[in-house]
Design an enzyme around this catalytic site. Structure first.
Site, short mmCIF file in Angstrom:
data_model
loop_
_atom_site.label_atom_id
_atom_site.label_comp_id
_atom_site.label_asym_id
_atom_site.label_seq_id
_atom_site.Cartn_x
_atom_site.Cartn_y
_atom_site.Cartn_z
N ASP A 288 -12.71 0.64 -5.74
CA ASP A 288 -13.64 1.57 -6.13
C ASP A 288 -14.50 1.27 -7.72
OD1 ASP A 288 -13.65 2.94 -3.91
OD2 ASP A 288 -12.36 4.61 -4.70
N LYS B 77 -2.61 6.79 5.36
CA LYS B 77 -1.78 8.01 5.31
C LYS B 77 -2.57 8.71 3.97
CE LYS B 77 2.68 10.13 4.47
NZ LYS B 77 2.10 10.88 2.95
N SER C 293 -0.11 5.42 1.74
CA SER C 293 0.03 6.31 0.63
C SER C 293 -0.24 5.77 -0.56
CB SER C 293 1.46 6.85 0.91
OG SER C 293 1.72 8.12 0.12
#
Length: 705
Positions: A485, A499, A474
């Site tokens: 990224d 998740k 999460s």
């Protein structure tokens, strides 16, 4: 947080149930029946899941089949109670559960629960008879309690033979392990086993309609997605309390698997976390208070077992533990823990500094920040307290102190961090990037919201790494994904949980009409055992959205893949979101507009080459691979010999093998060896952390070049 780690039900094996063309429970003469309130709730939950949840699942044959599979697996995961004829009987309900639940019909679900309960009691009563039967411990035969991949019993005779062998194994096991070191006589062992079975019968006989209903609803919601859960009033209160900042006990979240209490998560800051002896998937088979006698808890209801394990701060509990992956023939280890009050402060971010000698011969200082969860004191925020506690505030202070101490790199450890505050994940990312989007969230109407770091500046712009593992979930995945990224740091470890969904907790009373409330009241069946302050009709935690990375890729199902990988015992097939049949799929949306800080593709390839060569030369890496191999033996659990001399010899072989392996590790660390008669020594060496620090040093050296 991860699915089914905080709550589970039972001896009646985190069961589940469903429905068929209406069954007359009175005619069947079975003991438990659904109440009017149960029927109203299941009808409303079906409506919510079909029309308002993110997945919006139709109550059709497809969902009915999934519910059926959940029921069968939940009722008898080890295939030790039901016959093939029972499974054939249940097939008549297979395509009807969805429509039955929409109509508030639970009759078939309770029929299945009651049928299983009857079989369960029959087996235990037969086991009681077998305690005093003659058992030949010199005979060569085997017993296998893990029958998930074996056929269902074809006859009552096959079932009874399995239980004869189970009793024989239990008696033999007691003979070889009872009293830790003292072998008790056969009469005493029979008394112990007799009391075990009587206790199990007593617990099973106390199962009530609310127990059955919770089990049914667990099966129902699990068929929709792994993070949607319905909790009856008692369970809702327990769940909400478990999410608070304090609890007392050993600091482990437990679940029932194959009638054994199994550790599914170790809570940061708790006694189990500090002791480091217990591991994920270890099985607790007996409990003793202080220096008292051990009480066998195999097959107990989970709530009853937890009541024995929990306790007041400062009290001692001893556990007999069968290690994860260990064969049934392995003698349990004894773990002694002092219960504590586990508070948020102990789950706060903490720092340390490691001095690492690089391959260039220079010493480098690496700052380690361990972050067990993403936390924020919401109450303090609501009160307007300017000094409220949060992850980002704590980490900012730690980074300042590490800079003052002159560290060369920072490593953020997010292993076993199950998530927490989304806002904190966003703001923490902002300590390492200078403004920009961090995560995208798509809701049930396909609207996408981009959440960004709005604060200029960074707290650390030096070499940075993040360690994740299969239980990083999460918010941890949002943070690690953003760092990756943007090219802001190196992600190390193993693929995260996957998740990528958002849940809202909703009080079911919001959906129960005034008419239905009057109907429930008039029935006289309203649950009189609802705890004070608990939601009257229970609570549903329902999936309402999905997370996406700034690249547009979902964290759902796939998780975050590290740049530099380590082997792990937690396979995707058995752990994480991808192991859940009802998990939402991976997908992607349009990327948000962001500027990469750097492209680490080339340097990551070089880091992996250096890392691989170093691991192949490391004895600690060999130990890690051995740990993984031992853990994964549980996937191919062999039958256990019921021949006393063979089983005793096998256990002795395992004991010596374990001692030899531990002594190899102690020798590697330069510590005294474990001698016969001494308690097993504890040593704290984290190969993944040490090697991750080495990788960061490699990163520094390559950057200089």
């Amino acid at each position: 947080m991860l699915r089914n780690l905080i709550l589970g039900l039972s001896l009646i094996s985190i069961v589940a149930c469903a429905a068929k063309p209406r069954v007359d429970l009175e005619q069947e003469g079975l003991q438990l029946k659904p109440t009017t309130q149960h029927g109203v709730i299941v009808k409303e939950v079906a409506n919510l899941l079909e029309n308002f949840s993110y997945k919006r699942v139709s109550m059709n044959d497809s969902i009915s089949n999934i519910i059926f599979n959940n029921i069968v697996e939940g009722l008898d995961q080890g295939r030790n109670y039901l016959l093939q004829s029972d499974i054939d009987d249940f097939q008549q309900f297979k395509n009807n559960f969805g429509q039955d639940f929409k109509q508030g019909d639970l009759s078939s679900a309770f029929y299945m629960f009651n049928k299983y309960s009857d079989r369960y009691l029959q087996c235990l009563n037969y086991a009681l008879e077998q305690v005093d039967a003659h058992h030949d411990f010199s005979k060569d035969e085997t017993y296998n309690s893990f029958r998930e991949k074996l056929p269902w019993f074809k006859s009552d005779a096959e079932l009874k033979d399995q239980w004869r062998k189970r009793v024989k194994y239990d008696l033999l096991n007691l003979k070889l392990t009872a009293g830790d070191s003292v072998k008790l006589d056969l009469a005493k062992n029979k008394e112990t086993l007799r009391n075990r079975y009587k206790n199990l019968i007593s617990q099973a006989s106390k199962a009530n309609a609310n127990d059955a209903f919770q089990i049914i609803m667990t099966a129902f919601t699990a068929a929709v997605d792994p993070h949607t859960n319905y909790y009856n009033p008692s369970f809702a209160q327990a769940f909400n309390e478990s999410m608070s900042n304090t609890l007392e006990g050993i600091g482990a979240q437990l679940q029932m698997e194959n009638e054994m209490v199994t550790i599914k998560m170790i809570i940061a800051g708790g006694p189990a976390f500090k002791d480091k002896t217990l591991q994920i998937n270890d099985r607790i088979v007996a409990v003793a208070q202080g220096d008292g006698e051990f009480e066998d808890i195999i097959g107990w209801r989970l709530d009853a077992a937890v009541a024995k394990i929990k306790g007041k701060k400062g009290t001692v509990v001893r556990l007999k533990v069968l290690p994860a992956g260990a064969e049934l023939s392995t003698a349990p280890k004894i773990v002694r823990l002092t219960r504590e009050k586990i508070v948020l402060e102990e789950e706060s971010a903490k720092r340390e500094i490691k001095t690492i000698k690089g391959e260039d011969g220079k010493n480098y200082r690496v700052g380690i920040i361990n972050l067990p969860k993403f936390y924020i004191d919401f109450d303090a925020v609501r009160r307007g307290d300017q000094n409220y506690k949060s992850t980002t505030r704590d980490v900012r202070l730690l980074l300042d102190s590490l800079k003052q101490d002159g560290v060369d790199a920072v490593l953020m450890d997010l292993r076993h961090n199950g998530g927490g505050s989304l806002q904190e994940a966003i703001e923490l990312t902002g300590l390492f990037i200078d403004k920009g989007p961090v995560v995208q969230v798509r809701d049930t109407r396909n609207r996408v919201q981009v959440d960004s770091d709005q604060e200029s500046g960074v707290s650390w712009d030096g070499p940075f790494g993040v360690i994740i593992n299969r239980f990083s979930a999460s918010a941890s995945e949002i943070f690690a994904g953003a760092i990756q990224d943007y090219g802001r740091g190196i992600i190390l470890g193993s693929t995260s949980y996957g998740k990528g969904t958002v849940q809202n907790a909703v009080d079911m009373s919001r959906f129960i009409s005034a008419t239905n409330k009057l109907l429930i009241k008039a029935s006289g069946e309203k649950d009189a055992d609802t705890p004070n302050g608990a939601p009257e009709f229970g609570q549903i935690n329902i999936t309402m959205g999905k997370f996406y990375r700034v690249t547009g890729s979902s964290t759902q199902h796939k998780g975050v893949e590290p740049d530099v990988t380590f082997p792990t015992q937690y396979s995707a097939e058995k752990f994480g979101e991808s192991s859940e049949p009802s998990a939402l799929p991976w997908d992607q949306i349009k990327p948000s507009t962001f500027s990469k800080i750097s492209d680490l593709t080339s340097i990551n390839a070089q880091l992996n080459q250096i890392h691989t060569k170093r691991m192949q030369k490391s004895p600690a890496y060999t130990f890690l691979l051995e740990d993984i191999a031992e853990f994964n033996k549980v996937d191919a659990m062999p039958s256990v010999s019921l021949n006393e001399s063979k089983l005793k010899a096998e256990r002795e072989t395992n004991r010596l093998k374990n001692r030899d392996r531990i002594n190899k590790q102690l020798a590697f660390l330069g510590l005294p060896l474990w001698k016969e008669g001494q308690p097993q020594p504890k040593f704290d060496y984290d190969f993944v952390l040490e090697e991750s620090a080495n990788v960061l040093i490699d990163y520094i050296r390559l950057n200089k070049k």
